[in-house]
Design an enzyme around this catalytic site. Structure first.
Site, short mmCIF file in Angstrom:
data_model
loop_
_atom_site.label_atom_id
_atom_site.label_comp_id
_atom_site.label_asym_id
_atom_site.label_seq_id
_atom_site.Cartn_x
_atom_site.Cartn_y
_atom_site.Cartn_z
N LYS A 107 -15.03 5.48 -96.02
CA LYS A 107 -15.76 5.40 -97.28
C LYS A 107 -16.13 3.96 -97.64
CE LYS A 107 -13.60 9.58 -99.30
NZ LYS A 107 -12.77 10.00 -98.17
N SER A 147 -10.73 9.06 -103.75
CA SER A 147 -11.03 9.27 -102.33
C SER A 147 -11.73 10.63 -102.17
CB SER A 147 -9.75 9.23 -101.48
OG SER A 147 -10.09 9.17 -100.11
N SER A 178 -10.04 8.09 -94.27
CA SER A 178 -10.83 7.87 -95.48
C SER A 178 -11.27 6.42 -95.69
CB SER A 178 -10.05 8.34 -96.72
OG SER A 178 -10.08 9.75 -96.82
#
Length: 670
Positions: free
Chosen positions: A322, A500, A319
């Site tokens: 991102k 997230s 993640s």
């Protein structure tokens, strides 16, 4: 008055009364008869006042000396229990009547009136009507064979009499009314012994004792209630009682001066040295729980790299991908950009079309209730209300236009279960849905629906009392019946980073592609993201991305790329022209032990020092744990870090990364 307080007048100084047995009209009461004189054959002879001799100044039995006449006619006299004694009222402007003491004679016949009827309220027989005297408190029945002592007697007066006979000024005599009794004697200061009176001592009044008992009970209950209330923490705190939980345990300290000044990072002092930092991180960064670790630490004020461990090696970022997508959007798009959702008039009468504008944060919560997941999000109810007002409510069908996004709804490298119904962390990437496709708009971990766009269409149709009519393409220049917009880009990105949120990240990558004229697909979003970052001067050597969320296990990013982007965002104002654009990126980073994906971390003693000081973006996949962000050390110096672990256990790998970041906070490292 107690039951045995009714006075009795004996004929001599001994108790010669007779008692009726229980069950008779007198109920066992003693009835005494006093022979009358001067009344035989209708004579009106005036009677003399009896001679009364008190005994030793205490309660006494009066002795009445009366001459007996042999042939006195029998006169029925009512029992005293049938009378209600009252105090006679003296007549106005009239001579006070005389009352004599007479001794009634025991009746010898059985034509006695039914005196019990008077107890039921009937009037007794009278010689002639006369003014009724006011009632006083009714007497109680005396006990059997008991003579109650009268008051210490002065000379008997007109208001103290046994069998009352009323004598008018004209010497006419009248029997008193049945309701006229004997004036109640005043109680003496001391009660006589029972031996003197020949009767048991009178009990004390019960009413006063009962009233005293009730009063005492009420006072006790009030005191108990007040004591219980005072023992309650809220009450004792409010009243400032000594036993209150909030009561000061010691002397109240004197007020101290407070300076309300926020201090930013120290950009002028000496930062940590490479040697000192290497020594501090040797143990935590060498933990076997981290598997293969790469990373870097940069001084944000100077841009100097203070610690580095294979930071140029590309690893799966999860993640932390991102960070690249949000940075590219902030660099190339206006921070106030909002994404629109519309309903326009359809090609057929009574038909409307829901036109998807790429806003997955639209919430189904009622108007006035802000979304806890997407603060500032638009409301479905607002959109519906506008349509009802504009159309007049004449709608029969709602169709859906999702032509904004292209290509597949899942990316290369995703697990097939990532978009399956009931999944908790992803939904098919479509340009419109409510609450990110969740079944519960308030729960980030709620299951997602299989087709969130169709589900929203059905919801809107129900609110408009119409039917869902499938997909279509809205007519060009169609009349807009309703429109709502998302929160601005900076806030949109903040929600994305805190949670997230995988779906929002992939939608943002497509919005970035649309803003740059590229196709709104996974490929278009990934390509546009890298192009914008390269144009902004970042070295993306080794970077490979297939989505904006980081769910793809084929994404590769070196740790140094992550740290370089964050270092620019954290640089002092005015040092780098890109900083102002990227600064909102830091605001979206979760706080250790306080918010977002770091809220439940940093609870172990080995990492607790980082609580509130570490801010970072997490990344987790099978065998992958990453953490990138910023932290202030003990000297107030801003340090930027990027840590990537491969081949580590999820729980152990996360905990080991947290220890490294907490060590950076504790480090003066000079």
């Amino acid at each position: 008055m107690p039951e045995n307080d009714a006075p009795r007048w004996p004929s001599d100084d001994k108790d010669t009364s007779s008692a009726e047995p229980k069950g008779t009209k007198g109920e066992g009461e003693a009835t005494m008869w006093l022979p009358m004189t001067g009344m035989a054959n209708g004579k009106t002879e005036e009677l003399s006042v009896p001679k009364v001799t008190p005994e030793s100044g205490s309660w006494f039995e009066p002795v009445v000396e009366v001459e007996e006449e042999p042939d006195v006619p029998e006169t029925p006299t009512p029992k005293w229990s049938a009378f209600e004694p009252v105090t006679p009222v003296e007549p106005e402007q009239r001579e006070e009547p005389k009352t004599l003491f007479v001794q009634p004679v025991e009746p010898q016949h059985k034509d006695e009136p039914d005196w019990d009827q008077f107890d039921r309220g009937a009037e007794p027989p009278r010689p002639e009507p006369r003014q009724e005297q006011p009632r006083q408190e009714p007497p109680r029945r005396p006990e059997q064979n008991r003579v109650e002592p009268p008051a210490p007697a002065p000379v008997p007066s007109a208001t103290m009499h046994a069998r009352p006979v009323r004598i008018e000024p004209a010497e006419e005599r009248f029997d008193s009314e049945a309701t006229v009794g004997i004036q109640r004697p005043e109680p003496p200061s001391q009660e006589p012994p029972a031996a003197e009176t020949g009767a048991a001592p009178a009990p004390k009044p019960k009413r006063k004792r009962k009233a005293l008992l009730i009063t005492t009970l009420v006072v006790v209950l009030l005191l108990a209630g007040m004591g219980g209330a005072a023992a309650m923490p809220k009450v004792s705190n409010r009243l400032g009682l000594p036993w209150a939980p909030n009561a000061p345990k010691g002397e109240i300290p004197k007020p101290a001066g407070i300076t309300r000044v926020l201090h930013g990072p120290d950009i002028n002092g000496a930062g940590p040295t490479k040697e000192g930092l290497a020594a501090a991180l040797a143990g935590p960064a060498g933990s076997p729980d981290l598997g293969t670790l790469t990373g870097t630490v940069v001084d944000a004020a100077s841009g100097e790299v203070l610690w580095d461990k294979n930071s140029g090696t590309p690893l799966t970022p999860a993640s932390t991908t991102k960070i690249l997508v949000v940075a590219a959007a902030l660099l190339s798009m206006d921070h106030g950009t909002q994404f629109s959702t519309k309903i326009v008039q359809g090609a057929e009468p009574g038909t409307v079309v829901l036109v998807a504008g790429g806003d997955p944060s639209l919430t189904s919560l009622p108007l006035g209730t802000d979304s806890p997941l997407y603060p500032g999000a638009a409301h479905v109810d607002d959109l519906v209300a506008q349509v009802k007002k504009a159309s007049g409510g004449k709608i029969s069908k709602v169709q859906l236009d999702i032509s904004l996004f292209k290509g597949p709804t899942s990316a290369k490298g995703w697990d097939p279960e990532d978009t399956a119904a009931g999944n908790t962390y992803m939904a098919p990437v479509l340009p419109v849905m409510a609450d990110g496709g969740r079944t519960d708009p308030k729960n980030d971990h709620a299951p997602r629906v299989a087709n969130p766009a169709a589900a929203l269409t059905q919801k809107i149709a129900g609110k408009l009392e119409a039917q869902a009519g499938g997909t279509t393409t809205a007519p060009k220049d169609a009349k807009v019946l309703g429109e709502v917009k998302s929160q601005p880009l900076a806030e949109f990105a903040n929600s994305l980073m805190q949670l997230s949120d995988n779906l929002m990240a992939d939608v943002l990558a497509r919005q970035l592609a649309l803003a740059k004229g590229a196709e709104a697909s996974f490929t278009g979003g990934a390509t546009t993201t890298m192009d914008v970052l390269k144009q902004a001067g970042f070295d993306l050597t080794g970077v490979q991305i297939n989505d904006g969320s980081g769910l793809s296990d084929q994404n590769k990013i070196p740790a140094k790329v992550l740290s370089e982007i964050l270092a620019v965002a954290a640089a002092p104002d005015g040092k780098d022209p890109r900083t102002a654009k990227l600064r909102p990126l830091l605001a979206g980073l979760p706080v250790a032990g306080g918010s977002g994906t770091l809220e439940k971390r940093y609870g172990d003693p080995s990492s607790a020092a980082g609580r509130g000081w570490v801010r970072g973006k997490t990344g987790t996949l099978s065998g992958v744990n990453t953490l990138a962000g910023v932290v202030l050390d003990t000297d107030g110096r801003m340090l930027v870090f990027a840590l990537m672990s491969s081949g580590s256990d999820q729980n152990k790998g996360r905990a080991a990364l947290d220890v490294v970041a907490a060590t950076l906070h504790k480090c003066g490292c000079r």
